[in-house]
Motif scaffolding. Structure first.
Motif, short mmCIF file in Angstrom:
data_model
loop_
_atom_site.label_atom_id
_atom_site.label_comp_id
_atom_site.label_asym_id
_atom_site.label_seq_id
_atom_site.Cartn_x
_atom_site.Cartn_y
_atom_site.Cartn_z
N GLU A 186 0.83 -1.20 0.00
CA GLU A 186 0.00 0.00 0.00
C GLU A 186 0.87 1.26 0.00
OE1 GLU A 186 -3.41 2.15 2.78
OE2 GLU A 186 -2.80 0.09 3.18
N LYS A 187 1.92 1.25 0.83
CA LYS A 187 2.82 2.41 0.91
C LYS A 187 3.56 2.62 -0.41
CE LYS A 187 6.08 4.45 4.20
NZ LYS A 187 6.84 4.22 5.47
N ALA A 188 4.00 1.52 -1.03
CA ALA A 188 4.71 1.60 -2.30
C ALA A 188 3.79 2.14 -3.39
CB ALA A 188 5.25 0.23 -2.69
N TYR A 189 2.57 1.62 -3.46
CA TYR A 189 1.62 2.08 -4.48
C TYR A 189 1.28 3.56 -4.28
CZ TYR A 189 0.10 -1.68 -7.56
OH TYR A 189 0.03 -2.60 -8.57
N ARG A 218 11.12 -9.12 -5.20
CA ARG A 218 10.50 -10.43 -5.07
C ARG A 218 9.18 -10.35 -4.30
NH1 ARG A 218 15.97 -13.73 -3.28
NH2 ARG A 218 16.93 -13.87 -5.37
N PHE A 219 9.20 -9.58 -3.22
CA PHE A 219 8.01 -9.42 -2.38
C PHE A 219 6.87 -8.77 -3.19
CE2 PHE A 219 5.64 -6.57 0.55
CZ PHE A 219 5.10 -7.53 1.39
N ARG A 226 2.71 -8.74 -10.40
CA ARG A 226 3.29 -7.84 -11.40
C ARG A 226 4.67 -7.41 -10.92
NH1 ARG A 226 -1.81 -5.32 -10.41
NH2 ARG A 226 -3.33 -5.65 -12.07
N SER A 227 5.55 -7.12 -11.87
CA SER A 227 6.85 -6.59 -11.49
C SER A 227 6.69 -5.12 -11.10
CB SER A 227 7.84 -6.71 -12.65
OG SER A 227 7.51 -5.80 -13.69
N PHE A 228 7.68 -4.59 -10.40
CA PHE A 228 7.66 -3.19 -10.01
C PHE A 228 7.56 -2.28 -11.23
CE2 PHE A 228 10.28 0.66 -9.55
CZ PHE A 228 9.53 1.35 -8.62
N VAL A 229 8.36 -2.56 -12.26
CA VAL A 229 8.37 -1.73 -13.46
C VAL A 229 7.02 -1.78 -14.17
CG1 VAL A 229 9.38 -1.45 -15.76
CG2 VAL A 229 10.86 -1.91 -13.80
N GLU A 234 1.99 0.81 -15.50
CA GLU A 234 0.53 0.72 -15.50
C GLU A 234 -0.09 1.96 -14.89
OE1 GLU A 234 -1.67 -2.17 -12.90
OE2 GLU A 234 -2.10 -3.10 -14.84
N ILE A 235 0.49 2.44 -13.80
CA ILE A 235 0.00 3.66 -13.16
C ILE A 235 0.16 4.85 -14.10
CG2 ILE A 235 0.54 5.34 -11.34
CD1 ILE A 235 1.13 2.91 -9.52
N ARG A 236 1.34 4.96 -14.72
CA ARG A 236 1.57 6.07 -15.64
C ARG A 236 0.64 6.01 -16.85
NH1 ARG A 236 8.19 5.87 -14.97
NH2 ARG A 236 8.29 7.54 -13.39
#
Length: 292
Positions: A186-189, A218-219, A226-229, A234-236
């Motif tokens: 949640e914090k990352a998003y 990995r987490f 989904r990967s971080f990238v 996707e957000i952008r």
């Protein structure tokens, strides 16, 4: 900016749900929103186009989509559909038909999670659709009485067990990341949603949640699939598609405003994810809208 067509449905406060069945030769209803939750089944319309938020996809011969967000624009257009025997069943119900107190029960956890995810719009796997298709037709023929409500609950519950259901609109349409059950996610998003227009590195977000880059990567993949990238893109893209739909800003300006570093990279990623160029997306969406 004008608002998209908002449908006023015939569902009254005294009704648990309404169900409509129709056979038609084409799709004529424009992109719209409505306050009620909607489960929409379509058969024999391969090649038609489904538009849900910033998702535009061509559907197959069996289609089932769940919408629960009152502000999520959605609709279907003819596109490449040549069938003259399209069958459609639409079920509309109030959100409080399944109230929060009921959904907190352990036995309904999958149903609760499905309804949370349906804020983005959900489409279901062919296997899940085939499992409940005849029950939808049966529900239409027996739509009166309490038994019909229990049948609807059963259909929704069985759909909630579909491990291949898929969200349609991007996270920017409805900033609800609690479905991942992780404060770190949640914090990352939230960080990505607030800073998407700037350059963001994996190390920035990993440090924010107190993890190494490798561990966080990995987490994140394990929790979100989904990967971080991919998630950042996707957000952008979500913000980019909103600007394409709701503004007349040029594609180049949208590219840089949404955090992409060059126009060719933006076009490449956009086409890979959306199946069309930003210009084509704007044209496809605009022609399907009606404004008040």
């Amino acid at each position: 900016m004008n608002t998209v067509f908002r449908e006023v449905t015939p569902l009254s406060n005294k009704d648990c749900f309404m169900i409509f069945s129709r056979e038609k030769t084409e799709f004529t209803f424009p992109i719209h929103t409505h306050a009620e939750c909607e489960l929409n089944f379509i058969e024999n319309a391969a090649g038609a186009k489904r538009i849900v938020g910033d998702s535009i996809e061509e559907i197959g011969d069996l289609e089932l989509t769940l919408i629960v967000n009152p502000n999520l624009e959605h609709g279907w257009t003819n596109h490449n559909c040549h069938s003259k025997e399209i069958k459609e069943i639409t079920i509309q119900f109030h959100r409080d038909l399944l109230n929060d107190q009921l959904l907190q029960k352990n036995q309904l956890c999958s149903l609760r999670e499905m309804l949370q995810r349906a804020n983005y719009g959900l489409t279901f796997s062919r296997g899940a659709i085939e499992q409940i298709k005849e029950r939808l037709y049966s529900l239409y023929s027996e739509k009166e009485g309490a038994h019909s409500v229990f049948k609807l609950f059963g259909i929704l519950y069985d759909l909630s067990l579909d491990t291949s259901m898929r969200e349609l609109a991007s996270p920017t349409m409805e900033s609800d990341v609690k479905i991942y059950k992780s404060r770190r996610i949640e914090k990352a998003y939230n960080y990505m949603l607030e800073n998407y227009s700037r350059e963001i590195h994996l190390s920035d977000v990993a440090g924010l949640v107190g993890m190494t880059e490798v561990s966080f990567s990995r987490f994140f993949k394990k929790r979100t699939s989904r990967s971080f990238v991919d998630s950042l893109n996707e957000i952008r893209l979500g913000y980019a598609t909103r600007m394409l739909v709701d503004t007349t800003t040029s594609v180049a300006e949208i590219c840089f405003a949404c955090g992409f570093n060059n126009i060719s990279n933006f076009n490449r990623i956009f086409k890979k994810k959306k199946g069309c160029t930003p210009k084509e997306f704007r044209e496809n969406y605009t022609e399907s809208r009606i404004f008040l």
